[in-house]
Write a protein that holds these residues in place. Structure first.
Motif, PDB file in Angstrom:
ATOM      1  N   SER A  15       0.847  -1.187   0.000  1.00  0.00           N
ATOM      2  CA  SER A  15       0.000   0.000   0.000  1.00  0.00           C
ATOM      3  C   SER A  15       0.880   1.233   0.000  1.00  0.00           C
ATOM      4  CB  SER A  15      -0.903   0.014   1.231  1.00  0.00           C
ATOM      5  OG  SER A  15      -1.834  -1.034   1.156  1.00  0.00           O
ATOM      6  N   TYR A  17       0.574   5.538   0.121  1.00  0.00           N
ATOM      7  CA  TYR A  17      -0.223   6.754   0.276  1.00  0.00           C
ATOM      8  C   TYR A  17       0.361   7.779  -0.680  1.00  0.00           C
ATOM      9  CZ  TYR A  17      -2.295  10.909   2.288  1.00  0.00           C
ATOM     10  OH  TYR A  17      -2.987  12.080   2.462  1.00  0.00           O
ATOM     11  N   TYR A  19       0.420  11.763  -1.921  1.00  0.00           N
ATOM     12  CA  TYR A  19       0.163  13.165  -1.571  1.00  0.00           C
ATOM     13  C   TYR A  19       0.633  14.007  -2.758  1.00  0.00           C
ATOM     14  CZ  TYR A  19       0.749  17.617   0.915  1.00  0.00           C
ATOM     15  OH  TYR A  19       0.692  18.921   1.310  1.00  0.00           O
ATOM     16  N   GLU A  48       2.076  14.335   7.626  1.00  0.00           N
ATOM     17  CA  GLU A  48       0.922  14.796   8.408  1.00  0.00           C
ATOM     18  C   GLU A  48      -0.389  14.348   7.785  1.00  0.00           C
ATOM     19  OE1 GLU A  48       0.390  18.589  10.348  1.00  0.00           O
ATOM     20  OE2 GLU A  48       2.482  19.095   9.892  1.00  0.00           O
ATOM     21  N   ALA A  49      -0.512  14.484   6.458  1.00  0.00           N
ATOM     22  CA  ALA A  49      -1.724  14.058   5.762  1.00  0.00           C
ATOM     23  C   ALA A  49      -1.908  12.545   5.890  1.00  0.00           C
ATOM     24  CB  ALA A  49      -1.667  14.486   4.298  1.00  0.00           C
ATOM     25  N   PHE A  50      -0.821  11.792   5.754  1.00  0.00           N
ATOM     26  CA  PHE A  50      -0.860  10.335   5.888  1.00  0.00           C
ATOM     27  C   PHE A  50      -1.330   9.931   7.281  1.00  0.00           C
ATOM     28  CE2 PHE A  50       1.685   6.700   7.516  1.00  0.00           C
ATOM     29  CZ  PHE A  50       1.056   5.672   6.818  1.00  0.00           C
ATOM     30  N   ALA A  52      -3.100  11.561   9.437  1.00  0.00           N
ATOM     31  CA  ALA A  52      -4.527  11.865   9.580  1.00  0.00           C
ATOM     32  C   ALA A  52      -5.366  10.829   8.838  1.00  0.00           C
ATOM     33  CB  ALA A  52      -4.824  13.273   9.067  1.00  0.00           C
ATOM     34  N   GLU A  53      -4.930  10.436   7.654  1.00  0.00           N
ATOM     35  CA  GLU A  53      -5.656   9.455   6.840  1.00  0.00           C
ATOM     36  C   GLU A  53      -5.775   8.107   7.553  1.00  0.00           C
ATOM     37  OE1 GLU A  53      -7.603   7.770   3.526  1.00  0.00           O
ATOM     38  OE2 GLU A  53      -7.150   9.876   3.907  1.00  0.00           O
ATOM     39  N   ILE A  54      -4.737   7.697   8.284  1.00  0.00           N
ATOM     40  CA  ILE A  54      -4.782   6.399   8.960  1.00  0.00           C
ATOM     41  C   ILE A  54      -5.360   6.503  10.378  1.00  0.00           C
ATOM     42  CG2 ILE A  54      -2.911   5.454   7.545  1.00  0.00           C
ATOM     43  CD1 ILE A  54      -1.080   5.682  10.056  1.00  0.00           C
ATOM     44  N   GLY A  55      -5.861   7.696  10.738  1.00  0.00           N
ATOM     45  CA  GLY A  55      -6.544   7.860  12.017  1.00  0.00           C
ATOM     46  C   GLY A  55      -5.689   8.326  13.170  1.00  0.00           C
ATOM     47  N   GLU A  57      -4.128  11.684  13.648  1.00  0.00           N
ATOM     48  CA  GLU A  57      -3.837  13.092  13.397  1.00  0.00           C
ATOM     49  C   GLU A  57      -2.823  13.589  14.431  1.00  0.00           C
ATOM     50  OE1 GLU A  57      -6.439  17.068  12.483  1.00  0.00           O
ATOM     51  OE2 GLU A  57      -7.162  15.706  14.028  1.00  0.00           O
ATOM     52  N   TYR A 146       1.113  -0.150   5.356  1.00  0.00           N
ATOM     53  CA  TYR A 146       1.886   0.581   4.345  1.00  0.00           C
ATOM     54  C   TYR A 146       3.329   0.087   4.241  1.00  0.00           C
ATOM     55  CZ  TYR A 146      -2.181   3.429   3.858  1.00  0.00           C
ATOM     56  OH  TYR A 146      -3.468   3.839   3.585  1.00  0.00           O
TER      57      TYR A 146
END
Length: 148
Positions: A15, A17, A19, A48-50, A52-55, A57, A146
């Motif tokens: 997997s 991610y 961005y 940071e975006a990753f 948040a995406e995986i829960g 934040e 990931y």
């Protein structure tokens, strides 16, 4: 054991991610390419975006006294990155240890040319004592999705 009940191991499905960003003018130096330190900022934005995406934040982790500071980073530049380039960052988790993990970032242009590679290592610490803490099982599980 009969053949129908035997299960072959499932391949580890990698997997990644992704961005994306467009290189802003303020990232460019006098030579017309991205100033070297800005690649780390873009890697951190992807991180940071990753998270948040995986829960997980980062703001919430900090409020819960679960700090994940950087302990190592490195970058390799492969091609010039210029103002206006549309860049995708392909993020994977390289390793997961007891108290730390390493994230790998591959920067690509709109033609899928690899522009740069970055790695960052993060450790979970107690914010007041600075002591390492074990990664929680739920974070370890989310990160493991990931791994390559």
């Amino acid at each position: 054991m009969d053949l129908e009940s035997a299960q072959s191991p499932q391949p580890n499905i990698m997997s990644t991610y992704v961005y994306q960003f467009t290189v802003p003018l303020h990232d460019i130096d006098a030579a017309g390419v991205m100033f070297f330190t800005h690649i780390l900022r873009h890697a951190h934005n992807a991180y940071e975006a990753f998270m948040a995406e995986i829960g997980f934040e980062l703001k919430s982790l900090i409020e819960e006294n679960q700090h994940l500071p950087l302990i190592h980073t490195e970058a390799t530049f492969l091609r010039p990155i210029r103002h206006g380039d549309k860049v995708s960052v392909h993020l994977q988790v390289a390793t997961i240890g007891d108290t730390s993990f390493t994230v790998s970032y591959r920067f690509h242009d709109q033609n899928e040319n690899e522009l740069a590679k970055v790695e960052t290592s993060h450790v979970l610490i107690s914010p007041y004592k600075g002591e390492r803490r074990a990664l929680p099982d739920d974070l370890r599980e989310a990160l493991s999705n990931y791994l390559p």
